[in-house]
Design an enzyme around this catalytic site. Structure first.
Site, mmCIF file in Angstrom:
data_model
loop_
_atom_site.group_PDB
_atom_site.id
_atom_site.type_symbol
_atom_site.label_atom_id
_atom_site.label_comp_id
_atom_site.label_asym_id
_atom_site.label_seq_id
_atom_site.Cartn_x
_atom_site.Cartn_y
_atom_site.Cartn_z
ATOM 1 N N ASP A 1 4.872 -14.363 11.416
ATOM 2 C CA ASP A 1 3.550 -14.878 11.063
ATOM 3 C C ASP A 1 2.514 -13.753 11.229
ATOM 4 O O ASP A 1 2.093 -13.445 12.342
ATOM 5 C CB ASP A 1 3.254 -16.062 11.994
ATOM 6 C CG ASP A 1 1.902 -16.704 11.744
ATOM 7 O OD1 ASP A 1 1.050 -16.085 11.080
ATOM 8 O OD2 ASP A 1 1.690 -17.838 12.231
ATOM 9 N N GLU B 1 0.833 -1.214 0.000
ATOM 10 C CA GLU B 1 0.000 0.000 0.000
ATOM 11 C C GLU B 1 0.862 1.255 0.000
ATOM 12 O O GLU B 1 1.705 1.439 0.887
ATOM 13 C CB GLU B 1 -0.913 -0.023 1.235
ATOM 14 C CG GLU B 1 -1.884 1.144 1.274
ATOM 15 C CD GLU B 1 -2.857 1.058 2.465
ATOM 16 O OE1 GLU B 1 -3.197 -0.062 2.903
ATOM 17 O OE2 GLU B 1 -3.264 2.130 2.943
ATOM 18 N N HIS C 1 -2.821 10.838 -0.189
ATOM 19 C CA HIS C 1 -2.886 9.583 -0.952
ATOM 20 C C HIS C 1 -2.774 9.843 -2.440
ATOM 21 O O HIS C 1 -2.139 9.094 -3.170
ATOM 22 C CB HIS C 1 -4.209 8.864 -0.657
ATOM 23 C CG HIS C 1 -4.133 8.000 0.552
ATOM 24 N ND1 HIS C 1 -5.147 7.184 0.956
ATOM 25 C CD2 HIS C 1 -3.141 7.826 1.451
ATOM 26 C CE1 HIS C 1 -4.789 6.529 2.053
ATOM 27 N NE2 HIS C 1 -3.581 6.918 2.368
ATOM 28 N N LYS D 1 -6.965 -0.911 11.684
ATOM 29 C CA LYS D 1 -6.408 -1.293 10.376
ATOM 30 C C LYS D 1 -5.208 -0.386 10.075
ATOM 31 O O LYS D 1 -4.170 -0.840 9.595
ATOM 32 C CB LYS D 1 -7.482 -1.163 9.297
ATOM 33 C CG LYS D 1 -7.120 -1.772 7.954
ATOM 34 C CD LYS D 1 -6.259 -0.896 7.093
ATOM 35 C CE LYS D 1 -5.923 -1.560 5.758
ATOM 36 N NZ LYS D 1 -5.066 -0.712 4.931
HETATM 37 C C1 MEV Z 1 -5.791 3.085 5.371
HETATM 38 O O1 MEV Z 1 -4.990 1.999 4.978
HETATM 39 C C2 MEV Z 1 -5.772 3.251 6.870
HETATM 40 C C3 MEV Z 1 -6.666 4.356 7.433
HETATM 41 O O2 MEV Z 1 -8.016 4.147 7.026
HETATM 42 C C4 MEV Z 1 -6.570 4.297 8.924
HETATM 43 C C5 MEV Z 1 -7.539 5.189 9.673
HETATM 44 O O3 MEV Z 1 -8.613 5.520 9.174
HETATM 45 O O4 MEV Z 1 -7.198 5.524 10.830
HETATM 46 C C6 MEV Z 1 -6.293 5.712 6.912
#
Ligand code: MEV
Length: 760
Positions: A599, A400, A697, A583
């Site tokens: 792992d 990513e 991004h 995430k």
């Molecule tokens: C994207 O890979 C991760 C985010 O969505 C994390 C977040 O919203 O805190 C930007």
């Protein structure tokens, strides 16, 4: 190879204060090191008083022998702190020893030889006393030079070996004391009230003598005497505190001593007292490690990765890593490899292997079944990370865009606040045995009572499965039991896996213990497998960021702090947001897990299970505003990772990634992963809480599109700027723009002015 000489920190086992009156002190070297190495433009010579005094003394000594002294070295003391806060591990004594050792080694002397060490000690001691105003015993400098554990009396050093039955632990008791002010207070108490001063000093002396005698016991029967000596020492310190009027045994220290006493573990302040470090003594490692969780819950972390004894003065192969690499992102991959080699001290040829290192087909074919090829992902290096004062370059493997840039950028902000503070739980994994009632008449509570009766036997059985692990200091530590239903119970065996992730060894333990559990309980073993909720093996990280560092994107620093705190609360209150918040954390964590051949499914399972440990799925990291307006973040991350076994060594890229990290322990690797996760979270929240995530991004996406369109070298940057400007980040558009870019410029027209009118 750049010459680099290091000396360890120290912890007083006993003899504080009394050593100044001629009593013996027992001091051990701990494995954090002051490193002296050649100064460069990027790493200039150190300039503290102790460095200056050490340099002057050793220069004089060498000149007396007709050897021209070299330039003063750069000195690094990463590891002597918890975040930016210094721990009382004797960094100034270690610095004096390292600087003297460096010059002697440059003069061609072997700093590990007894004669050179004796000379080094004389010089370093003189320099340290001069720099400190002459009120120390010199036991700390002696330990820094000689390493190991020493008995120190009247400036004489006797190396000793601690008995095999004794385990040591160290706990952070908070704010450090100003040692010299305590020593002054004690000295004036001697004038003011000599009788009470002498009574206190006599207790401290007797405690040190009794401690020394206890160490001569061949078996763990000696522990009772040692514990008595440590208790007498604490009483002596309290008496000294009363007469000197300084808080030597603070409330925190008293609390730790009491908590340990309940578990039959002896504890005392290490050094002058007043906070800071407490040393723990137990007849087995498990007794200390079992205190990690209760201590942490009341705010006093067991520094389980701090090990003793450590080696004395030595020449090292690598200088400490520098992670602040300005302009790193602008370099080509080959240039970056060179920069990483320079920053880590690894041979450039070793880094160059990354250009072609990959898992070959034969190795892949042995790793899993039905292999038809291998799968590649980018490997990058995140910069700016500093953990407990130690710089580290972080290898990250991820597909990513923006993860590495964001983590590096946030690590830089965290560095402005002193870097990450981190500590780890002992490396405990959990082997589970499910017990099912079947036709047994025994009630579940009675069954589990039986298991507890056999606890010692079951732990010994678990250890018998892994004698080598036990030899390395690991092994089974505790048995925990739970009734799950009328017809089902579970027995958890907690095992210290040291530097292994431990899945295989834990599964072996589960299968072995299950057989005996059936015989003991009459219930039938069901599943026998590790638990992937590694909640007893967490890495704890925290960070503080000055508000002015966070300012930008049209917001003041305090506004950004408030917005990030609000974003954190959103995740705390809403599991839908918490999942995304986490995430973002795992973006950083998994990239390191993958790069080091660990792992990632285990890490993911563990992290998310931990995120729901109180019955509500919540954020792994939370952020608050500190009393001084700083943004404060913290996270505890289960870190079931290893640095031996599995792909960590078998995969050539993972092996190199671990080398870039300085061949860390599993505990430190867990801290690096947690730091990468916290940094990723900060970067995401800062962007989300201000301008939004898309802008950043988009520019990274534009770079990827520019490369796909065929841009190379400096064209990539130019083309991606053009794409963002025109607002249409598509490959077709990029190809057209690239053509314009490559068209030779006419005088007076810049590439930007060659974009199409609607692009502006
Ligand atoms: C994207 O890979 C991760 C985010 O969505 C994390 C977040 O919203 O805190 C930007």
């Amino acid at each position: 190879m750049t010459l680099s000489v290091s000396a360890p920190g120290k912890a007083f086992l006993i003899g504080e204060y009394a050593v100044l009156e001629g009593a013996p002190a027992y001091v051990t070297a701990v494995d954090v090191r002051a490193v002296a190495h050649e100064a460069t433009a990027e790493r200039p010579a150190a300039s503290s008083a102790v460095v200056h005094c050490a340099h002057a003394r050793v220069a004089q000594f060498l000149e007396g022998r007709g050897v021209a002294p070299s330039e003063p070295p750069a000195v690094e003391t990463g590891g002597f702190t918890l975040g930016p806060r210094k721990l009382g591990l004797g960094s100034s004594a270690a610095v004096a020893a390292a600087v003297v050792g460096y010059h002697l080694a440059r003069g061609g002397l072997d700093v590990t030889s007894p004669e050179v060490r004796a000379q080094a000690l004389a010089l370093a001691h003189a320099a340290h006393s001069e720099a400190q105003g002459g009120n120390g015993s010199g036991a700390d400098v002696a330990t820094a030079v000689h390493g190991g554990t020493i008995r120190f009396v009247d400036r004489k050093v006797e190396p000793i070996t601690l008995p095999g039955w004794l385990s040591l632990g160290f706990v952070d008791a908070g704010a450090p004391a100003a040692t010299s002010s305590f020593v002054h207070a004690v000295k004036s108490a001697q004038q003011r009230d000599p009788t009470r001063w002498r009574e206190a000093m006599t207790m401290l002396r007797e405690a040190a003598v009794a401690f020394g005698e206890a160490l001569t016991h061949a078996d763990r029967g000696g522990f009772a005497a040692l514990r008595g000596a440590v208790e007498l020492h604490v009483r002596g310190l309290r008496a000294l505190q009363d007469v000197a009027g300084v808080p030597i045994v603070t409330d925190a220290i008293a609390g730790i001593v009491e908590l340990c006493a309940r578990a039959e573990v002896a504890a005392k302040p290490s050094g002058a007292g007043g906070g800071d470090l407490v040393v723990l003594f137990a007849p087995d490692r498990g007794a200390i490690d079992r205190l990690a969780e209760p201590l942490r819950q009341v705010g006093w972390p067991l520094l389980s990765e701090l090990r003793a004894p450590s080696e004395g003065l030595r020449a090292d192969e690598r200088v400490p890593t520098v992670s602040r690499l300005a302009g790193f992102f602008k370099l080509s991959p080959a240039e970056r490899r060179r920069a990483v080699a320079e920053a880590t001290g690894l041979p450039p040829a070793r880094l160059d292997e990354l250009a072609s290192a990959r898992l070959d087909e034969a190795a892949a074919n042995h790793m899993i079944e039905n292999v038809v090829g291998t799968f590649e992902l980018p490997l990058a290096i995140a910069t700016n990370f500093r953990i407990n004062g130690r710089d580290v370059l972080v290898p990250m493997c991820v597909e990513e865009a923006s993860v590495v840039a964001a983590a590096s950028n946030a690590a830089k902000m965290i560095r402005d606040g002193g870097g990450f503070a981190a500590h780890s739980d002992p490396p405990w994994m959990i082997a589970q045995v499910q017990l099912c009632r079947g036709s047994s008449e025994h009630e579940p509570t009675a069954v589990l009572a039986k298991v507890r009766e056999h606890e010692a036997e079951l732990l010994a059985l678990a250890d018998s499965a892994h004698p080598r692990l036990v030899g390395r200091g690991g092994g089974a530590r505790a048995i925990e039991t739970r009734v799950l239903a009328d017809d089902m119970a579970v027995v958890n065996v907690l095992v210290d896996c040291q530097d292994a992730m431990g899945a295989n060894l834990i599964n072996t333990v589960a299968e072995l213990v299950a057989v005996r559990l059936e015989a003991i309980t009459g219930w039938q073993p069901g599943l026998r497998i590790l638990s992937n909720l590694a909640d007893r093996r967490r890495a704890h990280v925290s960070a503080r960021i000055p508000p002015e560092t966070l300012a930008g994107k049209g917001f003041s620093g305090p506004e950004v702090v408030a917005r990030i705190v609000s974003a954190s609360r959103f995740a705390e209150l809403d599991p839908y947001r918490a999942a995304t918040h986490n995430k973002g954390i795992m973006n950083g964590v998994d990239a390191v897990v993958l790069a080091t051949g660990n792992d990632w499914r285990a890490m993911e399972a563990s992290a998310h299970a931990w995120a729901a440990h109180d019955g509500h799925y919540g954020p792994l990291a939370i952020w608050r505003e500190g009393a001084d307006g700083y943004l404060e973040g913290r996270m505890s991350l289960p870190a079931a990772v290893g640095v031996v076994g599995g792909a960590t060594q078998a995969h050539p890229v993972a092996k190199l990634a671990l080398e870039i990290l300085g061949n860390p322990t599993a505990a430190f690797l867990g801290q690096v992963m947690a730091a990468a996760g916290l940094a990723s979270n900060l970067a995401a929240l800062r962007a989300l809480a201000t301008e939004g995530i898309q802008r950043g991004h988009m520019s990274l996406h534009a770079r990827a599109v520019a490369v796909t369109a065929g841009a190379t070298g400096t064209e990539v940057e130019q083309l991606s700027t053009m794409l963002v400007e025109c607002g249409e980040i598509k490959v077709e558009r990029a190809r057209a723009l690239l053509q314009t870019l490559r068209t030779p410029a006419q005088p007076g027209r810049s590439p930007a002015s060659r974009t199409t009118p609607e692009a502006k």
